[in-house]
Structures are given as C-alpha cells and as structure tokens.
Enzyme design. Structure first.
Site, short mmCIF file in Angstrom:
data_model
loop_
_atom_site.label_atom_id
_atom_site.label_comp_id
_atom_site.label_asym_id
_atom_site.label_seq_id
_atom_site.Cartn_x
_atom_site.Cartn_y
_atom_site.Cartn_z
N ASN A 90 0.81 -1.23 0.00
CA ASN A 90 0.00 0.00 0.00
C ASN A 90 0.84 1.27 0.00
OD1 ASN A 90 -2.36 1.81 0.99
ND2 ASN A 90 -0.86 1.89 2.66
N TYR A 153 2.61 10.46 -11.22
CA TYR A 153 1.88 9.61 -10.26
C TYR A 153 0.83 8.78 -10.99
CZ TYR A 153 -1.32 8.58 -6.32
OH TYR A 153 -2.13 7.98 -5.40
N THR A 188 -6.27 11.39 4.21
CA THR A 188 -4.97 10.98 4.77
C THR A 188 -3.97 12.12 4.60
OG1 THR A 188 -4.02 10.15 2.72
CG2 THR A 188 -5.43 8.61 3.94
N1 NAD Z 1 -5.25 9.53 0.09
C1 NAD Z 1 -5.75 9.48 -1.15
O1 NAD Z 1 -6.58 10.31 -1.55
C2 NAD Z 1 -5.32 8.36 -2.08
C3 NAD Z 1 -6.05 8.17 -3.27
C4 NAD Z 1 -5.67 7.15 -4.13
C5 NAD Z 1 -4.60 6.34 -3.81
N2 NAD Z 1 -3.91 6.54 -2.65
C6 NAD Z 1 -2.79 5.64 -2.36
O2 NAD Z 1 -2.98 5.08 -1.08
C7 NAD Z 1 -1.72 4.62 -0.58
C8 NAD Z 1 -1.58 5.03 0.89
O3 NAD Z 1 -1.53 6.43 0.97
P1 NAD Z 1 -2.29 7.27 2.09
O4 NAD Z 1 -3.35 8.03 1.41
O5 NAD Z 1 -2.63 6.42 3.25
O6 NAD Z 1 -1.15 8.34 2.45
P2 NAD Z 1 -0.20 8.51 3.73
O7 NAD Z 1 0.76 9.56 3.34
O8 NAD Z 1 -1.04 8.73 4.93
O9 NAD Z 1 0.54 7.11 3.87
C9 NAD Z 1 1.56 6.70 3.01
C10 NAD Z 1 2.61 5.97 3.81
O10 NAD Z 1 3.54 5.40 2.90
C11 NAD Z 1 4.85 5.57 3.45
N3 NAD Z 1 5.83 5.55 2.38
C12 NAD Z 1 6.00 6.46 1.38
N4 NAD Z 1 7.03 6.08 0.60
C13 NAD Z 1 7.53 4.93 1.12
C14 NAD Z 1 8.60 4.08 0.76
N5 NAD Z 1 9.39 4.35 -0.29
N6 NAD Z 1 8.82 2.97 1.51
C15 NAD Z 1 8.04 2.70 2.58
N7 NAD Z 1 7.01 3.48 2.97
C16 NAD Z 1 6.76 4.58 2.24
C17 NAD Z 1 4.80 6.92 4.15
O11 NAD Z 1 5.84 7.05 5.11
C18 NAD Z 1 3.40 6.90 4.75
O12 NAD Z 1 3.40 6.38 6.07
C19 NAD Z 1 -0.67 5.21 -1.51
O13 NAD Z 1 -0.24 4.21 -2.41
C20 NAD Z 1 -1.42 6.28 -2.27
O14 NAD Z 1 -0.87 6.55 -3.53
C21 NAD Z 1 -4.26 7.52 -1.78
#
Ligand code: NAD
Length: 254
Positions: A90, A153, A188
């Site tokens: 994730n 992205y 988030t």
């Molecule tokens: N929040 C949104 O609106 C949204 C929408 C679509 C997709 N996503 C995807 O959901 C996933 C989770 O994101 P989120 O929204 O919970 O954001 P978030 O920023 O709260 O969590 C992301 C986590 O990933 C960790 N991370 C980043 N790069 C890393 C790496 N190279 N190695 C290990 N850990 C790493 C960060 O430290 C963080 O704890 C991501 O893949 C993001 O692209 C989020």
C-alpha cells in the site's frame, strides 16, 4: 472468530492513513501484523498501538523502492510469525504539479516508489505467500483515468494495474491471488489529514456522499475483503472505491 484468526498479514505504508487503518483492522480480525513503513518511528508506534490492544504486531523499517528492503520485510514475517498469508502493498507517494512543471527527478521518484515498489513487493511476496493467501496493491482512480495535476503519479498507478493483471497467473499457479484497489480521495496525509486513523465498528461506517471523501477505513474494509477467502473468485482485478465519481458521465452536479 475473526476473519484472519491465526494468519499473518503484512502491510506497507502502515505508519499512516490507509495502511495504518488496515493494519489495525487486520489485527482486530485476529491476524499477527507486520507493520512496514520507511518512517521507522511511525511503524513502531502503530505496532505498539496494536500490541496495546492485545494483538500481535512487529514494526519493520523499509523503503519499498529497494529490492533488499522488500526481501527483508518478507523475511521478518517468516522469522517473527512463521508464515506470510496476506500482503497489502500500500505504500505510495504523491506529487501534485502541472505537466509543464513536471521534471525528470519527480517522474523517476514517482515511478520508483509507486510502480517499481509494487513490482519489487509482488516479486518478494509471491514465492512466500501461503496457499490460499492473497496480495492486494493500492493503485488509484488515477490509475484508471489520467490526472492532469499529477502525470507521473497517474502513469505509475496505471502501471500498477498492468502489473497486478500480469502477475495474476503466477499468483494463481502458487494457489494465491493478487488484486488492486483504486481509491478516490481519502482523508490521509496525502490530502493534508495527518495521523493514525481511529477505527469504528465496520458495520457502522457511513455511506460516502457522491464523489465525497472516503475515510481510510473505507479502503481498509475493501482490502480485508480482497485479502480474505470471501473474495476467493477474484484475481487480477482492480476495484474502484470513489463514492461513484467515475461510474457515470457527466458528473452529477454537487
Ligand atoms: N489519500 C488518497 O486520496 C489516495 C487516493 C488514491 C490512492 N492513494 C494511495 O494510497 C496509498 C496510501 O496512501 P495514504 O493516502 O494512506 O497516504 P499517507 O501519506 O497517509 O501514507 C503513506 C505511507 O507510505 C509511506 N511511504 C512512502 N514512501 C515509502 C517508501 N518508499 N517505503 C516505505 N514506505 C513509504 C509513508 O511514510 C506513509 O506512512 C498510496 O499508495 C497512495 O498513492 C491515496
């Protein structure tokens, strides 16, 4: 009995947001959880939160864009809890800027974390997953439709879906499955909402208004479904969770 009683679940990006919510939900459903993040203190804090609730958890610091870190997180699951039944890949990072503003370094970083990270994660977990196990990867709605303010992205997340589809036969051959989740906007840190989400009873989650903001737990519940035997007939697919926004055109006036 919880849905994952006696199982071992690994979650990346688990220090925050969607990953932190999902790690907690796996634990509530009986799993021992490997809590992975490049934020070492954050991973340990979520692991401690889970242990304080009476469940088992182990924090692992890993950068998912590095092959050796992916290998090490899988080894940590086997060494600590004796198996790997579920992997939720994730972790991801976001860069918002116009196409004109995009530079090569941003493109490389988005691909390294979001696409290569998913590839390395799937390569590491596929041979280790138990039969009947499952991997789930977080893509995005911008893996299905272009995002004019985040081209690199979006391109990387499109790649994630191609990867999941392409890996599905290899997972099937070892008795496992792999699927992707495509969230719309989720509250988030990526959208400015910091911290470890609190969890509510799953049956009381609210219906999100059309095109509204999901909670991290809305995605967590979908991840649990795709990781469980309840979705045993689904492999190589992506599932959109965006409160209906991409389902029909033109968008409903808000
Ligand atoms: N929040 C949104 O609106 C949204 C929408 C679509 C997709 N996503 C995807 O959901 C996933 C989770 O994101 P989120 O929204 O919970 O954001 P978030 O920023 O709260 O969590 C992301 C986590 O990933 C960790 N991370 C980043 N790069 C890393 C790496 N190279 N190695 C290990 N850990 C790493 C960060 O430290 C963080 O704890 C991501 O893949 C993001 O692209 C989020």
């Amino acid at each position: 009995m919880g849905m994952f009683e006696g199982k071992v679940a690994l979650v990346t990006g688990a220090a925050s947001g969607i990953g932190a919510a999902t790690a907690q939900r796996f634990a509530q459903e009986g799993a021992a959880v490997i809590v992975v993040d490049m934020n070492r203190d954050g991973a340990e804090a979520v692991a401690e939160l889970i242990r304080a609730s009476g469940a088992q958890a182990h924090g692992v610091s890993a950068d998912i864009s590095r092959a050796e870190d992916n290998t090490a997180m899988v080894r940590a699951a086997i060494d600590t809890f004796g198996a790997l039944d579920v992997a939720y890949l994730n972790a991801g990072a976001y860069a918002q800027l116009s196409f004109e503003e995009h530079d090569e370094a941003t493109f490389d970083r988005m691909v390294a974390i979001n696409l290569k990270g998913a590839y390395l994660g799937l390569k590491a977990v596929q041979p280790a997953l138990s039969r009947g196990g499952a991997a789930v990867v977080t893509a995005s709605t911008s893996g299905v439709i272009g995002l004019s303010v985040a081209a690199a992205y979006s391109a990387a997340k499109h790649g994630v879906i191609g990867l999941v589809r392409s890996a599905s036969q290899a997972f099937a051959a070892s008795g496992a499955r792999v699927n992707a989740i495509c969230p719309g906007p989720v509250a988030t840190a990526i959208l400015g909402v910091e911290g470890v989400p609190t969890i509510t009873p799953a049956d009381t989650l609210e219906t999100v208004p059309y095109a509204g903001m999901l909670s991290p737990q809305h995605i967590a519940e979908l991840a649990l479904f795709l990781a469980s035997p309840r979705s045993g007939g689904i492999n190589g697919q992506y599932m959109i969770a965006d409160a209906g926004f991409l389902a029909s055109y033109p968008p409903m006036p808000q």
